[in-house]
Design a protein around this motif. Structure first.
Motif, PDB file in Angstrom:
ATOM      1  N   ASP A  55      47.516  26.894  12.725  1.00 31.02           N
ATOM      2  CA  ASP A  55      48.301  27.418  11.609  1.00 31.02           C
ATOM      3  C   ASP A  55      48.833  26.277  10.748  1.00 31.02           C
ATOM      4  OD1 ASP A  55      47.885  29.966  12.532  1.00 31.02           O
ATOM      5  OD2 ASP A  55      49.873  30.205  13.431  1.00 31.02           O
ATOM      6  N   GLN A  56      49.303  25.214  11.382  1.00 32.72           N
ATOM      7  CA  GLN A  56      49.857  24.084  10.653  1.00 32.72           C
ATOM      8  C   GLN A  56      48.794  23.400   9.799  1.00 32.72           C
ATOM      9  OE1 GLN A  56      52.137  21.345  13.026  1.00 32.72           O
ATOM     10  NE2 GLN A  56      51.675  19.621  11.677  1.00 32.72           N
ATOM     11  N   GLU A  57      47.644  23.120  10.384  1.00 36.22           N
ATOM     12  CA  GLU A  57      46.564  22.475   9.648  1.00 36.22           C
ATOM     13  C   GLU A  57      46.080  23.354   8.499  1.00 36.22           C
ATOM     14  OE1 GLU A  57      44.557  19.874  13.296  1.00 36.22           O
ATOM     15  OE2 GLU A  57      43.904  21.931  12.916  1.00 36.22           O
ATOM     16  N   MET A  58      46.040  24.661   8.745  1.00 44.39           N
ATOM     17  CA  MET A  58      45.597  25.599   7.718  1.00 44.39           C
ATOM     18  C   MET A  58      46.520  25.552   6.502  1.00 44.39           C
ATOM     19  SD  MET A  58      45.000  29.673   8.292  1.00 44.39           S
ATOM     20  CE  MET A  58      44.315  30.744   7.037  1.00 44.39           C
ATOM     21  N   LEU A  59      47.837  25.522   6.744  1.00 42.57           N
ATOM     22  CA  LEU A  59      48.800  25.479   5.654  1.00 42.57           C
ATOM     23  C   LEU A  59      48.729  24.150   4.918  1.00 42.57           C
ATOM     24  CD1 LEU A  59      51.134  26.668   4.050  1.00 42.57           C
ATOM     25  CD2 LEU A  59      52.701  25.885   5.851  1.00 42.57           C
ATOM     26  N   GLU A  60      48.606  23.059   5.651  1.00 47.03           N
ATOM     27  CA  GLU A  60      48.515  21.741   5.025  1.00 47.03           C
ATOM     28  C   GLU A  60      47.321  21.658   4.079  1.00 47.03           C
ATOM     29  OE1 GLU A  60      48.252  19.164   8.358  1.00 47.03           O
ATOM     30  OE2 GLU A  60      50.280  19.544   9.043  1.00 47.03           O
ATOM     31  N   VAL A  61      46.170  22.089   4.550  1.00 50.84           N
ATOM     32  CA  VAL A  61      44.961  22.028   3.726  1.00 50.84           C
ATOM     33  C   VAL A  61      45.097  22.939   2.510  1.00 50.84           C
ATOM     34  CG1 VAL A  61      42.494  22.540   3.648  1.00 50.84           C
ATOM     35  CG2 VAL A  61      43.460  21.368   5.631  1.00 50.84           C
ATOM     36  N   ALA A  62      45.679  24.135   2.705  1.00 52.69           N
ATOM     37  CA  ALA A  62      45.833  25.070   1.588  1.00 52.69           C
ATOM     38  C   ALA A  62      46.704  24.467   0.493  1.00 52.69           C
ATOM     39  CB  ALA A  62      46.436  26.385   2.084  1.00 52.69           C
ATOM     40  N   ILE A  63      47.785  23.801   0.876  1.00 49.52           N
ATOM     41  CA  ILE A  63      48.672  23.188  -0.109  1.00 49.52           C
ATOM     42  C   ILE A  63      47.954  22.082  -0.871  1.00 49.52           C
ATOM     43  CG2 ILE A  63      50.738  21.766  -0.399  1.00 49.52           C
ATOM     44  CD1 ILE A  63      51.981  23.300   1.929  1.00 49.52           C
ATOM     45  N   VAL A  64      47.325  21.174  -0.133  1.00 48.63           N
ATOM     46  CA  VAL A  64      46.664  20.037  -0.778  1.00 48.63           C
ATOM     47  C   VAL A  64      45.506  20.493  -1.653  1.00 48.63           C
ATOM     48  CG1 VAL A  64      45.380  17.915  -0.373  1.00 48.63           C
ATOM     49  CG2 VAL A  64      47.365  18.444   1.024  1.00 48.63           C
ATOM     50  N   GLU A  65      44.727  21.444  -1.169  1.00 50.36           N
ATOM     51  CA  GLU A  65      43.570  21.916  -1.940  1.00 50.36           C
ATOM     52  C   GLU A  65      44.020  22.526  -3.265  1.00 50.36           C
ATOM     53  OE1 GLU A  65      40.033  24.841  -2.638  1.00 50.36           O
ATOM     54  OE2 GLU A  65      42.062  25.401  -2.085  1.00 50.36           O
ATOM     55  N   ALA A 121      42.246  12.993   7.725  1.00 50.01           N
ATOM     56  CA  ALA A 121      41.214  13.475   8.639  1.00 50.01           C
ATOM     57  C   ALA A 121      40.822  14.907   8.314  1.00 50.01           C
ATOM     58  CB  ALA A 121      41.711  13.387  10.083  1.00 50.01           C
ATOM     59  N   LEU A 122      41.820  15.726   7.979  1.00 51.48           N
ATOM     60  CA  LEU A 122      41.535  17.129   7.660  1.00 51.48           C
ATOM     61  C   LEU A 122      40.687  17.238   6.398  1.00 51.48           C
ATOM     62  CD1 LEU A 122      45.000  18.845   8.295  1.00 51.48           C
ATOM     63  CD2 LEU A 122      42.950  18.990   9.713  1.00 51.48           C
ATOM     64  N   MET A 123      41.062  16.483   5.359  1.00 49.55           N
ATOM     65  CA  MET A 123      40.354  16.588   4.097  1.00 49.55           C
ATOM     66  C   MET A 123      38.933  16.041   4.226  1.00 49.55           C
ATOM     67  SD  MET A 123      42.888  18.009   3.060  1.00 49.55           S
ATOM     68  CE  MET A 123      42.490  18.579   1.438  1.00 49.55           C
ATOM     69  N   ALA A 124      38.762  14.975   5.018  1.00 43.06           N
ATOM     70  CA  ALA A 124      37.415  14.457   5.249  1.00 43.06           C
ATOM     71  C   ALA A 124      36.589  15.463   6.023  1.00 43.06           C
ATOM     72  CB  ALA A 124      37.489  13.136   6.014  1.00 43.06           C
ATOM     73  N   ASP A 125      37.250  16.193   6.927  1.00 40.76           N
ATOM     74  CA  ASP A 125      36.557  17.153   7.771  1.00 40.76           C
ATOM     75  C   ASP A 125      35.919  18.269   6.960  1.00 40.76           C
ATOM     76  OD1 ASP A 125      35.711  18.156  10.212  1.00 40.76           O
ATOM     77  OD2 ASP A 125      37.482  19.409  10.464  1.00 40.76           O
ATOM     78  N   ILE A 126      36.601  18.675   5.862  1.00 41.31           N
ATOM     79  CA  ILE A 126      36.064  19.787   5.068  1.00 41.31           C
ATOM     80  C   ILE A 126      35.517  19.319   3.727  1.00 41.31           C
ATOM     81  CG2 ILE A 126      37.609  21.436   6.157  1.00 41.31           C
ATOM     82  CD1 ILE A 126      39.341  21.360   3.683  1.00 41.31           C
ATOM     83  N   ARG A 158      55.898  10.294  12.721  1.00 43.68           N
ATOM     84  CA  ARG A 158      56.418  10.527  11.376  1.00 43.68           C
ATOM     85  C   ARG A 158      55.455  10.106  10.286  1.00 43.68           C
ATOM     86  NH1 ARG A 158      61.834  11.398  10.983  1.00 43.68           N
ATOM     87  NH2 ARG A 158      61.979  10.393   8.972  1.00 43.68           N
ATOM     88  N   ARG A 159      54.301   9.578  10.656  1.00 41.77           N
ATOM     89  CA  ARG A 159      53.373   9.110   9.630  1.00 41.77           C
ATOM     90  C   ARG A 159      52.660  10.243   8.929  1.00 41.77           C
ATOM     91  NH1 ARG A 159      50.682   4.041  12.848  1.00 41.77           N
ATOM     92  NH2 ARG A 159      52.358   2.537  12.461  1.00 41.77           N
ATOM     93  N   GLY A 160      52.544  11.377   9.557  1.00 40.76           N
ATOM     94  CA  GLY A 160      51.803  12.448   8.911  1.00 40.76           C
ATOM     95  C   GLY A 160      52.015  13.765   9.598  1.00 40.76           C
ATOM     96  N   LEU A 161      51.281  14.765   9.179  1.00 45.85           N
ATOM     97  CA  LEU A 161      51.394  16.098   9.726  1.00 45.85           C
ATOM     98  C   LEU A 161      50.120  16.442  10.468  1.00 45.85           C
ATOM     99  CD1 LEU A 161      52.837  17.835   6.553  1.00 45.85           C
ATOM    100  CD2 LEU A 161      54.061  16.621   8.332  1.00 45.85           C
ATOM    101  N   GLY A 162      50.258  17.302  11.465  1.00 53.34           N
ATOM    102  CA  GLY A 162      49.086  17.731  12.207  1.00 53.34           C
ATOM    103  C   GLY A 162      48.324  16.528  12.732  1.00 53.34           C
TER     104      GLY A 162
END
Length: 300
Positions: free
Chosen positions: A123-133, A17-22, A8-12
């Protein structure tokens, strides 16, 4: 129990980690290793090989803003690479994860290739990054933001609490935005167009006639507080009217409706069995009061 708490701490695999990755919102003092890794991952892809993200939360792109960005790209190029992933539906093409505005502006600037980093996001990671970006770079309107949150909840089974924690928002913020999706399409379009604020729209969510009230709010330039008061007053009047109408005979109800339609104001008739009673006319503006006074003064 520990596994559930961790889940429950996060998604994907975690937004940090995702934002640092890109490299989104990378600090100014990012390491040399990170910059070198970004350079080594950079590719120049043909513009025509890139397709939009079908789950992109942003649905509206301001034309003037895109033109300004395209002029900047003509002069200085694309400073921040796009992030894409290989498309499962289009052989040899790529879906945009982050940077659709840059891609659209690059086309206006007539570029043939664009800098991009290719990542194998789910798909999940893609949507998460799109929202945050979108939220961090060029704020989504409230309806688009709410739609993105709804996608995370419906498509991936996340709770509002999980989405709030992963995106650094309060749970009440997520809940209030999601409530806007219960509004009729025309009211949601007013929010998207910027003629109605999210605060005004939120005050109309539980109203029986949100479209009518939204037009009154816009026409009169009401504040959010005034909109809340209006919605409560209309709701109270509606409930009282319904209760009154259940006790009135058909002729009295028909007379009320005819007078209300002719005057353009709310008319309530309280007729008692002995023949006496009273009639109440409610006006919303001073212009309506003046109109009513003129009508009464002309009666001979």
């Amino acid at each position: 129990m520990a596994d559930r708490k961790s889940e429950r701490r996060g998604l994907g695999r975690g937004l940090s980690a995702l934002m640092a990755d890109i490299g989104i919102d990378a600090p100014n003092n990012e390491s040399v290793e990170r910059r070198e890794q970004t350079r080594s991952d950079l590719q120049y892809l043909p513009v025509e090989s890139i397709v939009p993200n079908p789950g992109q939360p942003r649905r509206s792109f301001d034309d003037s803003s895109l033109r300004e960005l395209s002029e900047s790209i003509r002069e200085k190029g694309i400073l921040q690479p796009m992030v894409v992933r290989p498309s499962a539906d289009h052989n040899g093409s790529f879906e945009i994860v982050a940077g659709e505005r840059r891609w659209r502006a690059a086309q206006l600037a007539q570029l043939t290739t664009v800098p991009a980093i290719v990542r194998a996001f789910s798909d999940q990671e893609m949507l998460e990054v799109a929202i945050v970006e979108n939220i961090q770079r060029e704020g989504l309107n409230a309806i688009e933001e709410a739609t993105g949150y709804r996608q995370l909840i419906d498509r991936f089974g996340h709770t509002q609490e999980m989405v709030a924690e992963a995106l650094g928002k309060s749970r009440s913020h997520i809940a209030n935005l999601l409530r806007l999706l219960n509004l009729p399409d025309d009211v949601r379009n007013m929010v998207i167009a910027g003629t109605l604020s999210a605060g005004h729209a939120r005050a109309l969510v539980t109203a029986e006639n949100p479209t009518e009230l939204a037009l009154r709010v816009i026409g009169k330039g009401l504040s959010v507080r005034e909109t809340e008061d209006l919605a409560r007053k209309v709701s109270h009047t509606k409930r009282r009217g319904n209760a009154d109408n259940r006790e009135k005979d058909a002729d009295t109800r028909a007379l009320q409706e005819d007078l209300s339609a002719n005057l353009g104001m709310s008319v309530v008739i309280d007729h008692r069995a002995g023949g006496e009673g009273q009639m109440t006319i409610r006006y919303d503006t001073l212009d309506q009061l003046d109109q009513l006074c003129q009508l009464l003064s002309s009666v001979r």
